[in-house]
Enzyme design. Structure first.
Site, short mmCIF file in Angstrom:
data_model
loop_
_atom_site.label_atom_id
_atom_site.label_comp_id
_atom_site.label_asym_id
_atom_site.label_seq_id
_atom_site.Cartn_x
_atom_site.Cartn_y
_atom_site.Cartn_z
N TRP A 9 -18.58 15.39 12.23
CA TRP A 9 -17.67 15.13 11.11
C TRP A 9 -18.16 15.85 9.85
O TRP A 9 -19.33 15.75 9.48
CB TRP A 9 -17.60 13.64 10.82
CG TRP A 9 -16.88 12.87 11.89
CD1 TRP A 9 -16.27 13.39 12.98
CD2 TRP A 9 -16.72 11.46 11.96
NE1 TRP A 9 -15.72 12.38 13.74
CE2 TRP A 9 -15.98 11.19 13.13
CE3 TRP A 9 -17.10 10.39 11.15
CZ2 TRP A 9 -15.63 9.90 13.51
CZ3 TRP A 9 -16.76 9.11 11.52
CH2 TRP A 9 -16.02 8.86 12.69
N GLU A 42 -5.75 -3.87 0.02
CA GLU A 42 -6.04 -4.96 0.96
C GLU A 42 -7.31 -5.73 0.60
O GLU A 42 -7.60 -6.76 1.19
CB GLU A 42 -6.22 -4.38 2.38
CG GLU A 42 -4.94 -3.87 3.02
CD GLU A 42 -4.68 -2.39 2.69
OE1 GLU A 42 -5.14 -1.93 1.63
OE2 GLU A 42 -4.00 -1.74 3.49
N THR A 97 0.87 -1.18 0.00
CA THR A 97 0.00 0.00 0.00
C THR A 97 0.90 1.22 0.00
O THR A 97 2.03 1.16 0.48
CB THR A 97 -0.90 0.05 1.25
OG1 THR A 97 -0.06 0.13 2.39
CG2 THR A 97 -1.78 -1.16 1.35
N LYS A 146 -13.04 17.36 11.81
CA LYS A 146 -13.92 17.29 12.99
C LYS A 146 -14.18 18.69 13.49
O LYS A 146 -13.29 19.36 13.98
CB LYS A 146 -13.25 16.46 14.09
CG LYS A 146 -13.28 14.98 13.77
CD LYS A 146 -12.86 14.14 14.96
CE LYS A 146 -12.79 12.69 14.50
NZ LYS A 146 -11.60 12.00 14.93
P1 ADP Z 1 -3.82 3.97 -0.03
O1 ADP Z 1 -4.30 5.07 -0.93
O2 ADP Z 1 -4.41 4.01 1.34
O3 ADP Z 1 -2.37 3.74 -0.03
P2 ADP Z 1 -5.05 2.16 -1.86
O4 ADP Z 1 -4.31 2.63 -3.04
O5 ADP Z 1 -5.26 0.73 -1.67
O6 ADP Z 1 -4.35 2.60 -0.58
O7 ADP Z 1 -6.37 2.98 -1.80
C1 ADP Z 1 -7.47 2.59 -1.03
C2 ADP Z 1 -8.26 3.79 -0.60
O8 ADP Z 1 -8.62 4.61 -1.71
C3 ADP Z 1 -9.56 3.43 0.03
O9 ADP Z 1 -9.41 3.01 1.36
C4 ADP Z 1 -10.35 4.71 -0.12
O10 ADP Z 1 -10.01 5.65 0.88
C5 ADP Z 1 -9.86 5.24 -1.43
N1 ADP Z 1 -10.83 4.91 -2.48
C6 ADP Z 1 -10.79 3.91 -3.36
N2 ADP Z 1 -11.84 3.96 -4.21
C7 ADP Z 1 -12.58 5.02 -3.84
C8 ADP Z 1 -13.80 5.61 -4.30
N3 ADP Z 1 -14.47 5.13 -5.34
N4 ADP Z 1 -14.25 6.71 -3.66
C9 ADP Z 1 -13.59 7.22 -2.61
N5 ADP Z 1 -12.44 6.72 -2.13
C10 ADP Z 1 -11.94 5.64 -2.74
#
Ligand code: ADP
Length: 544
Positions: free
Chosen positions: A443, A329, A184, A438
């Protein structure tokens, strides 16, 4: 009593076997590092993948060893992918857009033994090698003529596999064997490795193939904009060959013009990417007065999809936008914003509200909302809570045990997202837990304000962050990057937001910036924004 059906392990190599056997002539089109468009087929990639397995085996790679790639999407990358997975190695996708220190950390943590990279990454590899002693050998995805000159020994991919036979016995191991490793991006703490299994990736491919998910089919021509180093390219690395869809891979060129040209030249019907890519494409379409002749639908995910994109695709170009949500994940796809029967019966304009939600859950998964103490919250479409998920395509731990035990007592994984769930089963992300603003104990959804602000005709990108406030804890401020040549002022933007958001959600300040920083996967980098705001004072403080 056990069932009497055949017990065939769910290993991903069988997907490419199937594509080669039953869709062997279906095309794979890639733009290579030099910008040339090259053509291949599932049969040819399958043969190359078998050669890769032989070459890896000869290099001493064994079951469970990590083979890293540092590359954009291409047919060669796909051959390396299946070649490694098929022989039981773990294909570890490194993201070339990360900083050197992050890549070095990740490659060391993974213990990568072999690195296969795009020639464009040659300099990066030169800096990386002294920091990652576990890497024994470097291969470049190219032919001999394009092999970059390097101060370290390197082999051209085509030369590396050329002498090997196109036969290799794939599989023969437990379906729970690891097949892929993806870190990630580490927006909090160090990057953490998600270790996919053959079983989880096979099941994920089948789940995403439903008509109510990505719904790919043999007649589709799929433009794979989402990179293979980003969570299996949302599983399309598996789902496209599984149905024999044509695959079009844009390499490194993601600008509006290059993407548009590929769509038209290759009869693309479907594509998947993060919103920022679509924004560039739409701008190019408008500037040049272009039309799509074949594109039917696009999946948008990775971050929230602004309403303006959904409407532009639908109303101006007749293209259906499907929003998907997931994370590394979760393999990654978990929810999709495809209408159910009751939403489909609503007038087109009301359906938009559901398209803006992240959607309904795929079969096999389970979701719940909890408060900070882990108590379940109602699915009333209003109460935001921490989003928890479980199922066969969800991580149970991180590679190397990082972050310890990541599941709650009921086996749910904490997504780090804050969302609502409505009575129709639609999930809507309101924030990342760490990005929530917040204010006065309540929120404020930064994502919702951003979505609305992006609808302003002058705004290209919008970001909302919370700034500490002595009375309210935090107040939101809005950062806007304007479209080239466009102009707007803070009062105009606030006027646009009035009536569209609750009064107490109104950002205390609107800042215009040349560029909103994006992270390595094209998402707005709020950590960088916050860092850039050190010393910033809210208007009421500055006025003192
Ligand atoms: P990170 O960005 O945390 O390193 P990922 O690339 O796996 O990890 O991204 C996952 C995160 O991206 C999700 O937990 C969410 O916050 C965001 N995300 C993914 N798809 C969407 C969506 N369609 N709308 C809003 N947020 C999204």
């Amino acid at each position: 009593m056990l069932g009497l059906m055949q017990d065939v392990p769910l290993t991903v190599d069988r997907i490419l076997d199937h594509a080669a056997a039953w869709h062997g002539t279906r095309e794979l089109v890639s733009r290579d590092a030099e910008g040339r468009v090259t053509r291949s087929s599932y049969a040819a990639v399958h043969a190359d993948a078998k050669r890769v397995s032989n070459a890896l085996s000869d290099a001493g790679i064994r079951l469970g060893d990590r083979v890293a790639t540092l590359a954009w999407n291409s047919a060669r990358h796909l051959a390396a992918w299946y070649g490694a997975c098929g022989m039981g190695a773990v294909l570890h996708t490194l993201n070339p857009r990360l900083y050197l220190e992050q890549i070095a950390y990740i490659a060391n943590h993974a213990g990568d033994r072999l690195l296969i990279a795009d020639p464009a990454c040659a300099d990066l590899v030169a800096q990386l090698l002294p920091q990652v002693p576990s890497i024994e050998r470097v291969i470049f995805f190219c032919d001999r003529a394009s092999l970059p000159e390097t101060p370290y020994p390197a082999t051209a991919f085509d030369d590396w596999i050329a002498g090997y036979p196109a036969e290799y016995r794939w599989g023969g191991f437990d379906e729970r064997t690891a097949c892929g490793l993806c870190y990630t991006s580490g927006t909090t703490g160090n990057p953490k490795g998600v270790l996919y299994s053959h079983r989880s990736n096979s099941i994920h491919a089948l789940m995403t193939l439903q008509r109510d998910a990505l719904g790919l089919c043999a007649r589709d021509s799929v433009l794979l904009v989402v990179p293979m180093y980003h969570a299996n390219a949302w599983g399309v690395v598996y789902s496209a060959p599984a149905v024999g869809a044509k695959l079009v891979m844009p390499g490194q060129r993601m600008d509006g013009e290059s993407i548009y040209n590929l769509i038209e030249q290759e009869g693309v019907t479907y594509s998947a990417a993060v919103p920022t890519v679509w924004q560039m494409l739409l701008q190019h379409m408008r500037d040049g007065g272009h039309r799509f002749s074949t594109l039917e639908r696009v999946t948008i995910g990775g971050s929230a999809c602004p309403e303006s994109i959904i409407r532009a695709f639908r109303d101006d170009y007749g293209v259906d936008v499907i929003q998907g949500w997931g994370m590394t994940e979760t393999s990654p796809l978990a929810t999709v914003s495809v209408p159910n029967a009751s939403v489909a019966a609503k007038p087109a304009d009301e359906q938009i509200a559901y398209k803006l939600k992240q959607g309904r859950l795929l079969c096999g998964l389970d979701l719940k909302l909890v408060d900070d103490e882990g108590r379940r919250l109602p699915h009333d479409g209003k109460t935001p809570g921490r989003l928890m998920i479980r199922g066969e395509t969800i991580a149970s731990a991180y590679f190397g045990g990082e972050a310890g035990d990541v599941l709650d007592a009921e086996g749910f994984f904490d997504t780090g997202d804050v969302s609502t769930l409505d009575a129709e089963g639609y999930m809507q992300i309101t924030d990342r837990a760490k990005d929530v603003v917040k204010s006065g104990g309540e929120w404020i959804s930064s994502i919702e304000i951003e979505n609305i602000a992006t609808g302003h005709p002058a705004v290209a990108l919008a970001a909302v962050v919370g700034v500490a406030h002595p009375k309210w804890d935090e107040r939101p401020i809005l950062l806007c990057q304007l479209k080239p040549g466009a102009s707007a002022d803070a009062e105009g933007l606030k006027a646009y937001l009035t009536d569209r958001i609750a009064r107490w959600w109104m950002p205390d300040d609107v800042l215009f910036v040349d560029e909103i920083p994006l992270g390595p996967t094209g998402k707005i980098d709020k950590r960088a924004i916050r860092a850039g705001l050190t010393g910033y004072r809210l208007p009421f403080e500055a006025a003192r």
